[in-house]
Design an enzyme around this catalytic site. Structure first.
Site, PDB file in Angstrom:
ATOM      1  NE  ARG A   1       7.796  68.999  61.505  1.00 11.98           N
ATOM      2  CZ  ARG A   1       7.958  67.871  60.855  1.00 11.98           C
ATOM      3  NH1 ARG A   1       6.952  67.105  60.597  1.00 11.98           N
ATOM      4  NH2 ARG A   1       9.160  67.494  60.442  1.00 11.98           N
TER       5      ARG A   1
ATOM      6  CG  HIS B   1       7.231  64.409  64.269  1.00 12.86           C
ATOM      7  ND1 HIS B   1       5.895  64.667  64.055  1.00 12.86           N
ATOM      8  CD2 HIS B   1       7.284  63.325  65.095  1.00 12.86           C
ATOM      9  CE1 HIS B   1       5.170  63.767  64.718  1.00 12.86           C
ATOM     10  NE2 HIS B   1       5.985  62.954  65.355  1.00 12.86           N
TER      11      HIS B   1
ATOM     12  CE1 TYR C   1      11.324  66.101  57.934  1.00  9.70           C
ATOM     13  CE2 TYR C   1      12.519  64.520  59.287  1.00  9.70           C
ATOM     14  CZ  TYR C   1      11.621  65.561  59.180  1.00  9.70           C
ATOM     15  OH  TYR C   1      11.026  66.062  60.297  1.00  9.70           O
TER      16      TYR C   1
END
Lengths: 334, 391
Positions: free
Chosen positions: B271, B275, B284
Site C-alpha cells: 500500500r 491506510h 510505522y
C-alpha cells in the site's frame, strides 16, 4: 360437518412439519446447521428432512455458527431461502456479527435490492436442566437490532403457523423456540394446520377483567397456570401471548391493558435491559390514564443463567407472578 | 531434560483409523511469488489482454488520486487508497466472467469499477449519502464490506447456491492481510473446502493492517500456506504484476468452475499511500521501504513490458492517460454536485413492510420536515435556511 382427526402432537413435531411443508412447497427452502441432517438435530426438530429432501436441502455443516449464518447470507443472495439452526441459544453468539452487521441490514444497505429471507431458528430459554450456555434468553439482543423480526411461539399450532410465516417472510426472522416446550403436546391436526395471523399479532389466550399478564414463549404456560391459581384469590386474570416481539403488537397489548387497568409483564430474560422494560414503557406511554397501578415486571434475576440445580429459583414461577398480581392492589402514595 | 526434549521423546504410534486425508504437497504454494512481467513467460501473454490491463491500471491510479483529492475538499468522509494495489484488484476482477460474482472489501473500489459499476456509485458508501450506491445484482458485485472478512462466507454461500442450482458461477472473495486473522476468514475457507464450493479467495497482502505489519499478524510462512490446512491449493503471486495476477486468478477461476473447488491466492503487494487519508504512515514504516516498493510500481512494470515489446509507445501512454483524465474529470464534476438524499428514505428499506412503530416514526419525521419547510415566521428564520433542510 366433516370430522377431522385431531391427535396430540408436540411443539417440536409441529416445527418439523412446518419445515417439511415449506421445503415441499418451495424448492428454494434449504435447512442447514450442525447435526440437522443425519441426526435430525439434537432436539430432533429436523428429523427426517435430510432423508426426504437429501443432504443438499438439509445440510450438516461444519461446526461454526458464523460460517453457518454467513454462508446462508450468500445462499439468500442467490435466491434461496435458508432456514438456519443454531443448536442452543448461547451457541448463536459467534454468529452475532453476521446477524447484526449483515443479515439485519442487507435490505437497508442495498435500498431494497437485496432482501435476505433467512430464518434463524434458535432453541432458547431454561427449564430443562441444561448446563452453562444452554439456557440463555437472548431475545433482548435481537429485539435491539433493527431489520430483524423476532418471533417466539408458545403453542403447537403457533409453532407450525409462525414458522411457516417466518420462512415465507422476505425479511430475516430470528425464530426463538422455547426448548422446554418442545415436548408439550396439544391436540393438533397436522393434515389441516390452523392458519395463524401474520407475524406481529399478539393473541389473548385467556380473557380476564382484573389484570393483564403479558408474556410469550416459555412463560405462557406458567402465566396460564398462575391465572387459574389466581381465581382462588378472586382475581380474573387476562393472559396475552405476544408471539412476536418484533414487530410489537401495541394494539392488542394496549386494548388488553385498557380493559383491566393493570399489567404484569412476565419473561425469563433478565429484567434489567430486558424486553419487559420496553413493554412496560410502551404501555405507560400509551395507556397511562387507564392504569390503576404501575406496570410490573416478573423476570429472571439479573444474573448469568444459573446452574441447573438452582434454575427453579431464577425462573419466574406461579408464586412470583401471584405476588406481583397482589402488588397491583396499589394505592397512590403507597 | 527440557520440556521440548520430552515432547520429542514421546512417539506414539498412530491410532488405527488415522490416515492423511489429503497429500499436502500439491497444495503448497511456490516458494517465490509467481511472476510473468519481465520473464520469459511474458512472451506467451495475449498482447490485447496486457493493453486492456494497462488502460485499467492507469485509470485506477488516477481514480485513487482523484478520490483522495475529494477527501481534502470534504466531498468524501474518508478514502482508503489502493495506489500500489491496482494490479491485484484489476487483474483479479478481469479474470471473472460476467455471470460470476465479486465480494469486495472496502479498499477494493477499483475491482468494483472494473466490473462496470459507475465510479460515482462505488463511492456512495464513502460519500455518505447511502451505505451502498450500486445494485449488487445488476453487476454481480456484493456491497463493499467494512467489517473484515465477514463477506467471505457470503461468497461461499452464493457459490454453493449457484452450484446447487446448476449454474457454473464462480465467486471471487477479496480480503486483506489483516482480515486473514479474523474468524470469518477461517470459517469461510473451511466451509468452501468441505463443500468444494466454486470460490476463489484473494488475499491482497499489502504489508500492513493499518499500522500492524504482517510479522505481527501471522506466524505462517506465507498467507498462501494457510490454504493447505483447509485442504485447498494455495498460490503465491506477485501482486504488482498484473499479468501474473490475471493468469493465476484465471487458473483458479477455471479450476473452480470445472468443479475443482476453492483456491486461496495471496498477492504480495504494498500500500503505497497511508491506510486512509486520516492515517499517518510515517509512524510505522520507513521511507526506504516505501521507496523500494515504488521501484516495483505495478503501472510502470506493465508499461515497461509493453514498451519493450513494442506494444505501447508515447502516443499510447498519452492516450491511456487522457482516458483516465476524462474519467477523473467526470468523477470530480459529478462528486462536486451536492447529493440530495431524501430523509424519508430512512424508513423505506428496513423491512419489506413497515411496522406500525416505523409508520409512526415516519409520520413524525415528515411532520418535522414540513415544519422546517414552513417555519412559524420567527424573526430571522428563512425557509431552507437550516442546515440539512429538505427540498
Amino acid at each position: 360437518m366433516t370430522t377431522v382427526t385431531v391427535k396430540p402432537a408436540t411443539l417440536a413435531q409441529a416445527l418439523t412439519r412446518a419445515m417439511r411443508d415449506a421445503m415441499a412447497d418451495d424448492p428454494a427452502v434449504h435447512v442447514l446447521g450442525e447435526d440437522v441432517g443425519t441426526l435430525g438435530g439434537v432436539f430432533r426438530v429436523t428429523d427426517g428432512l435430510a432423508k426426504e429432501f437429501g443432504q443438499d436441502r438439509c445440510t450438516d455443516t461444519p461446526l461454526a455458527e458464523a460460517g453457518i449464518l454467513g454462508t446462508a447470507v450468500g445462499m439468500a443472495m442467490y435466491g434461496l431461502r435458508p432456514v438456519v439452526e443454531m443448536q442452543f441459544d448461547a451457541f448463536a453468539y459467534p454468529a452475532f456479527e453476521q446477524l447484526v452487521s449483515h443479515v439485519s441490514r442487507m435490505r437497508n444497505r442495498t435500498r431494497g435490492r437485496m432482501p435476505l429471507p433467512i430464518t434463524v431458528r434458535i432453541p432458547y430459554g431454561g427449564g430443562i436442566g441444561g448446563v452453562e450456555h444452554h439456557s440463555d434468553s437472548s431475545e433482548a439482543y435481537y429485539m435491539a437490532t433493527p431489520g430483524l423480526h423476532v418471533v417466539t411461539p408458545a403453542t403447537v399450532a403457533d409453532a407450525y403457523g409462525l414458522l411457516r410465516r417466518s420462512i415465507a417472510s422476505d425479511d430475516p426472522v430470528v425464530f426463538l423456540e422455547p426448548k422446554r416446550l418442545y415436548w408439550s403436546k396439544d391436540a393438533w391436526n397436522p393434515e389441516q394446520p390452523t392458519e395463524v395471523a401474520p407475524l406481529g399479532r399478539a393473541v389473548v389466550r385467556r380473557p380476564g377483567t382484573s389484570a393483564t399478564l403479558i408474556t410469550y414463549g416459555p412463560s405462557l404456560p406458567v402465566c396460564l397456570e398462575a391465572a387459574e391459581a389466581a381465581r382462588a384469590e378472586g382475581w380474573d386474570l387476562e393472559v396475552v401471548d405476544l408471539r412476536s416481539l418484533v414487530p410489537f403488537d401495541d394494539e392488542t397489548v394496549c386494548a388488553a391493558v385498557r380493559r383491566t387497568g393493570r399489567a404484569v409483564v412476565v419473561h425469563e430474560s433478565t429484567g434489567f435491559g430486558g424486553p419487559g422494560g420496553e413493554i412496560a414503557a410502551r404501555i405507560t406511554e400509551r395507556c397511562f390514564h387507564h392504569l390503576e397501578a404501575p406496570v410490573l415486571r416478573v423476570a429472571g434475576f439479573d444474573i448469568p443463567y444459573p446452574p441447573p440445580m438452582l434454575e427453579r429459583h431464577h425462573l419466574p414461577g406461579v408464586d412470583r407472578i401471584l405476588d406481583a398480581v397482589a402488588r397491583l392492589q396499589w394505592e397512590a402514595g403507597s | 531434560m527440557t520440556v521440548l526434549e520430552q515432547r520429542g521423546a514421546y512417539r506414539p504410534s498412530p491410532p488405527p483409523a488415522w490416515q492423511p486425508r489429503t497429500d499436502p504437497a500439491p497444495l503448497l504454494p511456490d516458494a517465490e511469488p509467481y511472476r510473468v512481467l519481465g520473464t520469459e513467460s511474458a512472451a506467451g501473454t495475449d498482447p490485447g489482454l496486457l493493453l486492456r490491463l494497462y488502460a485499467q491500471l492507469v485509470r485506477g491510479r488516477r481514480y485513487n488520486t482523484q478520490a483522495t483529492a475529494l477527501t481534502k475538499q470534504g466531498r468524501l468522509a474518508v478514502y482508503p487508497s489502493s495506489t500500489g494495489q491496482e494490479a491485484c484488484q484489476i487483474g483479479a476482477a478481469l479474470a471473472l466472467e460476467e455471470r460470476d460474482w465479486l465480494f469486495p472489501s472496502y479498499r477494493d473500489t477499483l475491482a468494483v469499477i472494473a466490473r462496470g459499476v459507475d465510479p460515482v456509485e462505488a463511492l456512495t458508501l464513502l460519500r455518505g449519502d447511502w451505505h451502498s450506491g450500486y445494485d449488487p445484482c445488476a453487476h454481480r458485485v456484493a456491497p463493499l464490506s467494512t467489517p473484515l472478512a465477514t463477506q467471505l462466507p457470503h461468497a461461499v454461500g452464493l457459490a454453493h447456491a449457484a452450484r446447487l442450482k446448476g449454474d457454473d458461477v464462480v465467486a471471487l472473495a477479496m480480503v486483506g492481510d489483516g482480515g486473514t486473522s479474523e474468524g470469518d476468514f477461517h470459517e469461510a475457507l473451511n466451509f468452501a473446502a468441505v463443500w468444494q464450493a466454486p470460490v476463489v479467495f484473494l488475499v491482497q497482502n499489502n504489508g500492513f493492517a493499518i499500522s500492524v505489519p504482517l510479522a505481527k499478524q501471522t506466524a505462517a510462512p506465507s498467507l498462501a500456506h494457510k490454504a493447505v490446512g483447509y485442504g485447498m491449493p494455495g498460490r503465491l503471486v506477485d501482486g504488482n504484476d498484473a499479468a501474473a495476477v490475471h493468469q493465476v486468478l484465471g487458473e483458479a477461476v477455471r479450476h473452480a468452475r470445472a468443479g475443482g473447488g476453492p483456491t486461496l491466492v495471496e498477492a504480495v503487494t504494498y500500500r503505497l499511500d497511508a491506510h486512509t487519508n486520516a492515517d499517518d504512515a510515517t509512524r510505522y514504516r520507513e521511507d526506504a521501504e516505501v521507496a523500494a516498493w515504488r521501484a516495483h510500481d505495478p503501472v510502470e512494470l506493465l508499461e515497461r513490458e509493453l514498451t519493450a515489446r513494442g506494444l505501447l509507445d508515447e502516443a499510447g501512454i498519452e492516450a491511456a492517460r487522457k482516458d483516465a483524465e476524462t474519467m477523473a474529470a467526470s468523477l470530480r464534476e459529478r462528486m462536486n454536485r451536492d447529493p440530495e438524499p431524501d430523509p424519508m428514505a430512512l424508513f423505506d428499506h428496513v423491512y419489506a413492510e413497515n411496522t406500525a412503530q416505523l409508520r409512526e416514526q415516519r409520520a413524525l419525521l415528515r411532520a418535522e420536515l414540513e415544519a422546517e419547510r414552513e417555519p412559524s415566521g420567527g424573526p430571522g428564520e428563512e425557509p431552507g435556511a437550516r442546515e440539512g433542510g429538505a427540498r
